[in-house]
Design a protein around this motif. Structure first.
Motif, PDB file in Angstrom:
ATOM      1  N   PHE A  96      30.782  40.335  45.428  1.00  0.00           N
ATOM      2  CA  PHE A  96      31.899  40.121  45.032  1.00  0.00           C
ATOM      3  C   PHE A  96      32.983  41.547  44.661  1.00  0.00           C
ATOM      4  O   PHE A  96      33.978  41.295  44.812  1.00  0.00           O
ATOM      5  N   GLY A  97      32.385  42.503  44.547  1.00  0.00           N
ATOM      6  CA  GLY A  97      33.338  43.705  44.701  1.00  0.00           C
ATOM      7  C   GLY A  97      33.426  44.746  45.206  1.00  0.00           C
ATOM      8  O   GLY A  97      33.279  44.158  46.595  1.00  0.00           O
ATOM      9  N   THR A  98      32.961  45.768  44.886  1.00  0.00           N
ATOM     10  CA  THR A  98      33.194  47.144  45.943  1.00  0.00           C
ATOM     11  C   THR A  98      31.432  46.726  46.327  1.00  0.00           C
ATOM     12  O   THR A  98      30.656  47.563  45.023  1.00  0.00           O
ATOM     13  N   PHE A  99      31.159  47.704  47.270  1.00  0.00           N
ATOM     14  CA  PHE A  99      29.867  47.731  47.811  1.00  0.00           C
ATOM     15  C   PHE A  99      29.453  49.294  48.545  1.00  0.00           C
ATOM     16  O   PHE A  99      30.366  49.106  49.793  1.00  0.00           O
ATOM     17  N   ASP A 100      29.944  50.162  48.054  1.00  0.00           N
ATOM     18  CA  ASP A 100      29.722  51.455  48.961  1.00  0.00           C
ATOM     19  C   ASP A 100      28.140  52.233  49.441  1.00  0.00           C
ATOM     20  O   ASP A 100      27.390  52.179  48.133  1.00  0.00           O
ATOM     21  N   GLY A 140      32.706  49.770  51.494  1.00  0.00           N
ATOM     22  CA  GLY A 140      32.884  50.942  52.059  1.00  0.00           C
ATOM     23  C   GLY A 140      34.344  51.165  52.355  1.00  0.00           C
ATOM     24  O   GLY A 140      34.644  51.883  53.256  1.00  0.00           O
ATOM     25  N   GLY A 141      34.531  50.265  50.773  1.00  0.00           N
ATOM     26  CA  GLY A 141      36.152  51.120  50.116  1.00  0.00           C
ATOM     27  C   GLY A 141      36.695  52.337  50.064  1.00  0.00           C
ATOM     28  O   GLY A 141      37.658  53.418  50.383  1.00  0.00           O
ATOM     29  N   THR A 142      35.508  53.052  49.604  1.00  0.00           N
ATOM     30  CA  THR A 142      35.663  54.318  49.591  1.00  0.00           C
ATOM     31  C   THR A 142      35.439  55.870  50.091  1.00  0.00           C
ATOM     32  O   THR A 142      35.808  56.313  50.474  1.00  0.00           O
ATOM     33  N   GLY A 173      36.623  38.963  52.962  1.00  0.00           N
ATOM     34  CA  GLY A 173      36.424  40.277  52.619  1.00  0.00           C
ATOM     35  C   GLY A 173      36.885  40.773  53.309  1.00  0.00           C
ATOM     36  O   GLY A 173      37.124  40.602  54.238  1.00  0.00           O
ATOM     37  N   VAL A 174      36.296  42.906  53.121  1.00  0.00           N
ATOM     38  CA  VAL A 174      36.711  44.010  53.986  1.00  0.00           C
ATOM     39  C   VAL A 174      35.430  44.970  54.188  1.00  0.00           C
ATOM     40  O   VAL A 174      35.008  45.167  52.810  1.00  0.00           O
ATOM     41  N   LEU A 175      35.339  44.562  54.938  1.00  0.00           N
ATOM     42  CA  LEU A 175      33.891  45.877  55.399  1.00  0.00           C
ATOM     43  C   LEU A 175      34.295  46.739  55.942  1.00  0.00           C
ATOM     44  O   LEU A 175      34.747  46.454  57.813  1.00  0.00           O
ATOM     45  N   SER A 214      38.912  37.676  56.415  1.00  0.00           N
ATOM     46  CA  SER A 214      37.847  38.169  56.503  1.00  0.00           C
ATOM     47  C   SER A 214      38.719  39.574  57.573  1.00  0.00           C
ATOM     48  O   SER A 214      38.400  39.550  58.529  1.00  0.00           O
ATOM     49  N   VAL A 215      37.573  41.094  57.266  1.00  0.00           N
ATOM     50  CA  VAL A 215      38.207  42.192  57.789  1.00  0.00           C
ATOM     51  C   VAL A 215      37.070  43.238  58.084  1.00  0.00           C
ATOM     52  O   VAL A 215      36.502  43.031  57.321  1.00  0.00           O
ATOM     53  N   VAL A 216      36.710  43.184  59.302  1.00  0.00           N
ATOM     54  CA  VAL A 216      36.509  44.548  59.756  1.00  0.00           C
ATOM     55  C   VAL A 216      36.583  45.910  60.444  1.00  0.00           C
ATOM     56  O   VAL A 216      37.995  45.319  61.117  1.00  0.00           O
ATOM     57  N   ASN A 217      36.892  46.905  60.232  1.00  0.00           N
ATOM     58  CA  ASN A 217      37.324  47.994  60.284  1.00  0.00           C
ATOM     59  C   ASN A 217      36.069  49.377  60.774  1.00  0.00           C
ATOM     60  O   ASN A 217      35.642  49.199  59.895  1.00  0.00           O
ATOM     61  N   THR A 218      35.727  49.634  61.834  1.00  0.00           N
ATOM     62  CA  THR A 218      34.635  50.347  62.017  1.00  0.00           C
ATOM     63  C   THR A 218      35.398  50.684  63.227  1.00  0.00           C
ATOM     64  O   THR A 218      36.164  50.689  63.848  1.00  0.00           O
ATOM     65  N   ALA A 219      34.505  52.684  63.427  1.00  0.00           N
ATOM     66  CA  ALA A 219      34.396  52.675  64.318  1.00  0.00           C
ATOM     67  C   ALA A 219      33.971  52.408  65.928  1.00  0.00           C
ATOM     68  O   ALA A 219      35.210  52.061  66.765  1.00  0.00           O
ATOM     69  N   THR A 220      32.754  52.201  66.150  1.00  0.00           N
ATOM     70  CA  THR A 220      32.062  51.397  66.809  1.00  0.00           C
ATOM     71  C   THR A 220      31.936  50.575  66.773  1.00  0.00           C
ATOM     72  O   THR A 220      30.697  50.536  65.651  1.00  0.00           O
ATOM     73  N   PHE A 221      30.779  49.324  67.286  1.00  0.00           N
ATOM     74  CA  PHE A 221      30.510  48.677  67.433  1.00  0.00           C
ATOM     75  C   PHE A 221      29.390  48.416  68.861  1.00  0.00           C
ATOM     76  O   PHE A 221      29.882  48.117  69.826  1.00  0.00           O
ATOM     77  N   ASP A 222      27.754  48.384  68.249  1.00  0.00           N
ATOM     78  CA  ASP A 222      27.641  47.875  69.094  1.00  0.00           C
ATOM     79  C   ASP A 222      26.246  46.886  69.655  1.00  0.00           C
ATOM     80  O   ASP A 222      25.674  46.809  68.184  1.00  0.00           O
TER      81      ASP A 222
END
Length: 421
Positions: A244-248, A266-268, A285-287, A304-312
């Protein structure tokens, strides 16, 4: 010679007592700055009491089946405590660190300092207030419990077979948790991060901070409220993780269940994600990730939000997106993608099934689409693309809309069905 006391023995006013064997079943007091030297001490029986304010030195073993309270310095080769030992603001193992075997109640309090080579605990061990424990190893065995409010430092391994509760600072080269470890508003690995291997229950709560080099979880890991988990190298999960918090972490390898429940992954420092199990991003959630390889079930729900460079999306991988999915690079689909939210990618290479089910593809940043499988745009879905190459089956149904700068329908088996615009 040996000394046997069954009554009251007091050493005070800078007195010095030296003996080989002390056998105490009465009341023994070493007061003020007095010195007591012995080769071996037995404090025997439930009425036996030993009080030390001065300097108490034992070269061999101290066996305690009574009560020992020290506020001075207390050194021994081996401390075996079967009933009650209290370090009340004093220093244990100040000259030479002790080996400690605790089967009773051992309390370090009032800014006490306890130094040990190794601690075997199957009783109740408490490090209270701002007290300090320094040890090479700590084995929490049997019915052993450790409560830490102060500063707990293990230069080697901590093994937990029952219960550890931390509200202070807790550092260890490695933590092997095979029972219950609760970081309750404390800090784990804040000074020297080590590895964590948890096979049962690891809970991080009440704005706690947990830092490790690697985390291997085959049990249940819960990161609650605003707490944070940081693994500088990797997290390997074959159990259940809920955050529920931050997970890096630099690398997340999920083979079972990972839920980001309104928190931030992956916030930091965004890392890579390899999902072969079930990964759910929900409740706003933000991933964030550098790259995601998915051969399991990946769900980005609600807003919720997903930000990534690539997705396979590989093998039997499926992606369900209800929220906001952003890939700054390429999305490759070898199985199934279903979108009802917003979906942006620099490029989409669809070799299987992609369904835009009332969602918006490319609404913020249109990219290229190359589809050799099945691409369906339905339920008033909207697709924006720079260019579309279709060598498979593409359907634009009901009132759905496709907008592309160029469209190539190539190959003798390609099909285009349009009922929209």
């Amino acid at each position: 010679e040996g000394l046997e006391n069954g009554g009251t023995l007091t050493n005070q006013s800078d007195g010095v007592v030296t003996t080989t064997l002390l056998d105490n079943s009465g009341n023994l007091s070493n007061l003020d700055t007095s010195v007591f030297n012995a080769a071996e001490v037995t404090n025997g029986g439930p009425t036996a009491s030993l009080v030390n304010q001065g300097d108490f030195n034992v070269t061999g073993m101290v066996s305690n089946t009574g009560s020992i309270t020290t506020s001075g310095t207390f050194d021994s080769g081996l401390l075996q405590n079967y009933l009650s030992f209290v370090n009340d603001g004093g220093t244990v193992g100040g000259t030479a660190a002790d080996a400690i075997d605790n089967d009773g109640t051992l309390t370090n309090q009032n800014a006490g300092v306890l130094n040990a080579t190794d601690i075997d605990n199957s009783g109740n061990f408490s490090n209270l207030d701002t007290s300090v424990v320094n040890t090479a190893t700590f084995d929490n065995e049997g019915a052993g419990s450790l409560v830490n409010q102060g500063d707990f430092n293990a230069s080697g391994a901590v093994t937990n077979l029952n219960s550890i509760n931390n509200t202070g600072t807790f550092d260890a080269a490695s933590i092997d948790n095979d029972a219950t470890f609760v970081n309750d508003g404390g800090t784990v690995g804040g000074t020297t991060a080590g590895s964590i291997d948890s096979s049962v229950t690891l809970t991080n709560q009440n704005a706690a901070e947990l830092t490790a080099t690697t985390i291997t979880n085959s049990g249940t890991l819960s990161n609650l409220d605003t707490s944070s988990v940081t693994a500088t190298t990797s997290v390997t999960n074959t159990g259940s993780i809920t955050s529920f918090g931050t997970f890096d972490t630099a690398a997340l390898d999920n083979d079972m269940t990972f839920v980001n429940d309104g928190g931030t992954v992956g916030g930091t420092t965004p890392g890579s994600i390899d999902n072969d199990g079930t990964l759910t991003n929900q409740n706003a959630g933000v991933l964030n990730a550098t790259d995601i390889d998915n051969s399991g079930n990946f769900s980005n729900l609600d807003t919720s939000v997903v930000n990534t460079a690539t997705f396979d999306n590989e093998g039997a991988g499926s992606l369900v997106n209800q929220g906001d999915f952003n890939a700054s690079g390429a999305v490759t689909n070898l199985n199934s993608i279903n979108n009802t939210g917003t979906f942006d990618a620099a490029s989409i290479d669809n070799d299987a099934t992609f369904v835009n089910n009332g969602g918006i593809v490319g609404g913020t940043t249109p990219g290229s689409i190359d589809t050799s499988g099945t691409l369906t745009n339905q339920t008033a879905g909207v697709i924006f693309a720079t260019d579309i190459d279709n060598s498979g089956t593409m359907s634009n149904l009901d009132t759905s809309t496709v907008n592309g700068s160029t469209f190539d329908n190539v190959g003798c088996t390609s099909q285009l069905t349009n009922a929209g615009t």
